[in-house]
Design a protein around this motif. Structure first.
Motif, PDB file in Angstrom:
ATOM      1  N   GLY A  29       0.838  -1.200   0.000  1.00 50.93           N
ATOM      2  CA  GLY A  29       0.000   0.000   0.000  1.00 50.93           C
ATOM      3  C   GLY A  29       0.869   1.244   0.000  1.00 50.93           C
ATOM      4  N   MET A 117      -5.474  -8.069  10.457  1.00 47.44           N
ATOM      5  CA  MET A 117      -4.560  -8.188   9.317  1.00 47.44           C
ATOM      6  C   MET A 117      -3.135  -8.485   9.777  1.00 47.44           C
ATOM      7  N   SER A 139       4.001  -1.443  10.295  1.00 49.42           N
ATOM      8  CA  SER A 139       2.647  -0.914  10.462  1.00 49.42           C
ATOM      9  C   SER A 139       2.557  -0.236  11.832  1.00 49.42           C
ATOM     10  N   GLU A 168       7.163   3.594  10.232  1.00 48.83           N
ATOM     11  CA  GLU A 168       7.183   4.422   9.021  1.00 48.83           C
ATOM     12  C   GLU A 168       6.708   5.806   9.397  1.00 48.83           C
ATOM     13  N   ILE A 170       6.871   8.536   6.935  1.00 49.20           N
ATOM     14  CA  ILE A 170       6.778   9.363   5.724  1.00 49.20           C
ATOM     15  C   ILE A 170       5.427  10.067   5.640  1.00 49.20           C
ATOM     16  N   CYS A 275      -3.814   8.230   8.944  1.00 45.09           N
ATOM     17  CA  CYS A 275      -2.980   8.132  10.152  1.00 45.09           C
ATOM     18  C   CYS A 275      -3.458   9.043  11.276  1.00 45.09           C
TER      19      CYS A 275
HETATM   20  N1  LIG Z   1      -0.246   5.886   4.725  1.00 46.30           N
HETATM   21  C1  LIG Z   1       0.718   6.485   5.377  1.00 46.30           C
HETATM   22  O1  LIG Z   1       1.162   7.580   5.010  1.00 46.30           O
HETATM   23  C2  LIG Z   1       1.350   5.844   6.591  1.00 46.30           C
HETATM   24  C3  LIG Z   1       2.452   6.477   7.183  1.00 46.30           C
HETATM   25  C4  LIG Z   1       3.032   5.872   8.281  1.00 46.30           C
HETATM   26  C5  LIG Z   1       2.530   4.694   8.794  1.00 46.30           C
HETATM   27  N2  LIG Z   1       1.435   4.102   8.229  1.00 46.30           N
HETATM   28  C6  LIG Z   1       0.954   2.840   8.773  1.00 46.30           C
HETATM   29  O2  LIG Z   1       1.429   1.809   7.909  1.00 46.30           O
HETATM   30  C7  LIG Z   1       0.463   0.748   7.815  1.00 46.30           C
HETATM   31  C8  LIG Z   1       0.058   0.552   6.369  1.00 46.30           C
HETATM   32  O3  LIG Z   1      -0.587   1.733   5.918  1.00 46.30           O
HETATM   33  P1  LIG Z   1      -0.932   1.964   4.396  1.00 46.30           P
HETATM   34  O4  LIG Z   1      -1.449   3.353   4.299  1.00 46.30           O
HETATM   35  O5  LIG Z   1       0.215   1.557   3.542  1.00 46.30           O
HETATM   36  O6  LIG Z   1      -2.128   0.930   4.218  1.00 46.30           O
HETATM   37  P2  LIG Z   1      -2.716   0.393   2.825  1.00 46.30           P
HETATM   38  O7  LIG Z   1      -4.069  -0.063   3.118  1.00 46.30           O
HETATM   39  O8  LIG Z   1      -2.470   1.416   1.767  1.00 46.30           O
HETATM   40  O9  LIG Z   1      -1.781  -0.847   2.486  1.00 46.30           O
HETATM   41  C9  LIG Z   1      -1.841  -2.074   3.125  1.00 46.30           C
HETATM   42  C10 LIG Z   1      -1.841  -3.135   2.049  1.00 46.30           C
HETATM   43  O10 LIG Z   1      -1.695  -4.408   2.671  1.00 46.30           O
HETATM   44  C11 LIG Z   1      -2.463  -5.342   1.915  1.00 46.30           C
HETATM   45  N3  LIG Z   1      -2.636  -6.540   2.752  1.00 46.30           N
HETATM   46  C12 LIG Z   1      -3.482  -6.748   3.771  1.00 46.30           C
HETATM   47  N4  LIG Z   1      -3.304  -7.966   4.295  1.00 46.30           N
HETATM   48  C13 LIG Z   1      -2.317  -8.550   3.591  1.00 46.30           C
HETATM   49  C14 LIG Z   1      -1.656  -9.787   3.659  1.00 46.30           C
HETATM   50  N5  LIG Z   1      -2.006 -10.705   4.563  1.00 46.30           N
HETATM   51  N6  LIG Z   1      -0.675 -10.058   2.781  1.00 46.30           N
HETATM   52  C15 LIG Z   1      -0.313  -9.145   1.846  1.00 46.30           C
HETATM   53  N7  LIG Z   1      -0.901  -7.951   1.734  1.00 46.30           N
HETATM   54  C16 LIG Z   1      -1.884  -7.637   2.609  1.00 46.30           C
HETATM   55  C17 LIG Z   1      -3.715  -4.574   1.575  1.00 46.30           C
HETATM   56  O11 LIG Z   1      -4.418  -5.148   0.503  1.00 46.30           O
HETATM   57  C18 LIG Z   1      -3.128  -3.206   1.242  1.00 46.30           C
HETATM   58  O12 LIG Z   1      -2.833  -3.057  -0.133  1.00 46.30           O
HETATM   59  C19 LIG Z   1      -0.670   1.162   8.741  1.00 46.30           C
HETATM   60  O13 LIG Z   1      -0.471   0.590   9.990  1.00 46.30           O
HETATM   61  C20 LIG Z   1      -0.556   2.664   8.804  1.00 46.30           C
HETATM   62  O14 LIG Z   1      -1.094   3.182   9.991  1.00 46.30           O
HETATM   63  C21 LIG Z   1       0.845   4.660   7.116  1.00 46.30           C
END
Ligand SMILES: NC(=O)c1ccc[n+]([C@@H]2O[C@H](COP(=O)([O-])OP(=O)(O)OC[C@H]3O[C@@H](n4cnc5c(N)ncnc54)[C@H](O)[C@@H]3O)[C@@H](O)[C@H]2O)c1
Length: 461
Positions: A29, A117, A139, A168, A170, A275
């Motif tokens: 993601g 998840m 995460s 993370e 960013i 977030c």
């Molecule tokens: N988005 C941000 O800017 C950001 C920044 C810092 C931290 N985070 C944290 O990072 C984590 C991820 O956030 P994100 O925004 O990338 O989420 P996202 O939903 O964009 O990405 C997560 C991905 O994981 C996939 N997924 C779920 N279960 C899976 C599995 N068993 N195997 C493989 N893939 C699987 C989903 O389909 C999805 O594409 C969260 O905990 C979030 O709080 C996000």
């Protein structure tokens, strides 16, 4: 024309130690995909696992589903070199010695952290875990989850493995740049675990901050985001107070900070995104069973989550006072992603959703339109907005215009031009007034209301 990639593969690193040269990233993601591409670009072989088949197929085809500068070229490059291999399941046997977990950790309706998840992915890793592997949690987690949820699942394998929490930090829309600049926090289960994680991330960033425990790293991530949320809440609260007093908060904040460094206050505006909207709840969830309940993050959420209703009520009250205001108005919402700068197409927890819902309860709209070139048609429809291809098209004969994010194209569109395209009497409501230096509209009957500015809301229209 594609811009030159400022993050090329480092030649020297491609001949580095053979240890930990294969990495598996679970969840491609907003976090996992840029990280996976950047690590592959640094010379490692990265196995990217994405459970959503359509998303995995697009990524494997070089089409990222997220908007990130430099990502498309970087992805194309590492896919061509076969340094980034995408699948929907962990390859078995898996050559990776490092597993990085980047799956989502949203909250549920009770505002508790959903860890399903994380658990699923831990079981998937457990199936392929080998002695000596390193598992990195990236995460954002409810505090203590690495130790209480992840480690027990992995321990059941009986393997001798390392584990670290490396948050993370960013910002969406600037991920690739920040991955190469931000200090990386590392909390390991042992000195060896931390050292291996540090070695991995030092391929990307010059500054590694190793902390004494996994839990220290976990709370740092929450504190970073919650502090930001609180800062925005302070600003929004002062904005509302200034508005009530008929003052312009923008003027107040600027003057208060002019040459006076001890006051630091961000600009007013909607606070959303995946977030900031949830991390305060993760903290609250973490302390649920203890006598200590964190108060300030909770209050900050109430203030920031209250903004859409405040704006909708202000528009409604003003419209009621406007003679001959349409009883079947057309709404045009400018900005659907949770922010406009840096640009993103992400509508997760965007405040545009609640703004539209509150307005729909107050008005009997004949049409609700949305303009945001970063957001897909499907996402726009999920917000119950008809996607317009241009600002002009969105504004044409609109009765109410809401500026809901700070996308440059929206912020720089002159108010005068906006008001000429609308119908009079009409209302422009701006949740991001600080981005607008243009004077108020001069078209008679079109009124510009800015959040945090009581000076342009007082009196009878
Ligand atoms: N988005 C941000 O800017 C950001 C920044 C810092 C931290 N985070 C944290 O990072 C984590 C991820 O956030 P994100 O925004 O990338 O989420 P996202 O939903 O964009 O990405 C997560 C991905 O994981 C996939 N997924 C779920 N279960 C899976 C599995 N068993 N195997 C493989 N893939 C699987 C989903 O389909 C999805 O594409 C969260 O905990 C979030 O709080 C996000």
């Amino acid at each position: 024309m594609p811009t030159a990639n400022p993050y090329p593969s480092p030649q020297s690193k491609s001949v580095a130690s053979q240890a930990d040269r294969h990495v598996c990233i679970l969840g491609l993601g907003y976090v996992g995909l840029p990280l996976g591409a950047a690590l592959a670009q640094s010379g490692l072989t990265v196995y990217g696992v994405e459970i959503m088949a359509s998303r995995a197929a697009d990524i494997a085809d070089g089409k990222p589903h997220i908007v990130e500068p430099h990502l498309p070229e970087m992805l194309k490059n590492v896919l061509e070199k076969k340094q980034f291999i995408v699948s929907t399941k962990i390859p078995a046997p898996c050559p990776a010695t490092i597993f990085i977990v980047t799956v989502g950790t949203p909250i549920n309706e009770d505002q508790r952290c959903r860890l399903d998840m994380i658990k699923d992915v831990m079981h998937e890793i457990a199936e392929v875990l080998k002695d000596g592997d390193l598992v990195i949690l990236r995460s954002t987690l409810k505090l203590g989850s690495t130790r209480s949820i992840c480690i027990p699942i992995l321990d059941r394998t009986g393997k001798d493995y390392d584990i670290a929490f490396c948050p993370e930090r960013i910002i969406e829309g600037n991920a690739i740049k920040e991955l190469h600049e931000l200090p990386q926090i590392i909390g390991g289960s042992s000195v060896r675990a931390a050292a291996r994680a540090a070695k991995l991330f030092s391929r990307l960033t010059p500054k590694i901050v190793t902390v004494s425990s996994i839990e220290t790293a976990e709370i740092i991530k929450l504190i970073d985001n919650i502090t930001r949320d609180i800062h925005f809440a302070i600003s929004n609260e002062f904005g509302m107070l200034c508005e009530h007093l008929g003052l312009n908060s923008h003027e107040v904040f600027e003057a208060a900070q002019d040459g006076y460094k001890r006051t630091k206050i961000p600009k007013v505006g909607l606070v959303g995104g995946p977030c900031l909207s949830k991390d305060s709840y993760l903290l609250q969830d973490s302390f649920e069973d203890l006598a200590l309940a964190p108060q300030i993050p909770k209050v900050a959420r109430v203030i920031n989550e209250g903004l859409p209703l405040h704006g909708a009520n202000t528009i409604h009250k003003f419209a009621q006072k406007l003679p001959s205001f349409s009883n079947r108005p057309v709404l045009a919402v400018l900005g659907a992603a949770f922010k406009g700068q840096p640009e993103t197409g992400d509508i997760r927890s965007s405040m545009t959703g609640p703004v539209v819902e509150h307005l729909r309860r107050l008005f009997n709209f004949s049409e609700t339109r949305g303009f945001d070139p970063m957001v897909t048609l499907q996402d726009m429809e999920s917000l119950r907005l008809n996607k317009m291809e241009s600002l002009e098209e969105a504004l044409q004969n609109a009765d109410i215009v809401v500026i809901a994010n700070n996308l440059t194209e929206i912020a720089q569109f002159p108010l005068d031009q906006m008001s000429r395209l609308m119908r009079a009497p009409g209302i422009i409501y701006d949740f991001w007034p600080q981005h607008r230096s243009a004077p108020e509209p001069t078209v008679p009957g079109v009124h510009y209301l800015a959040f945090g500015n009581g000076a342009n809301q007082s009196g009878t229209p």
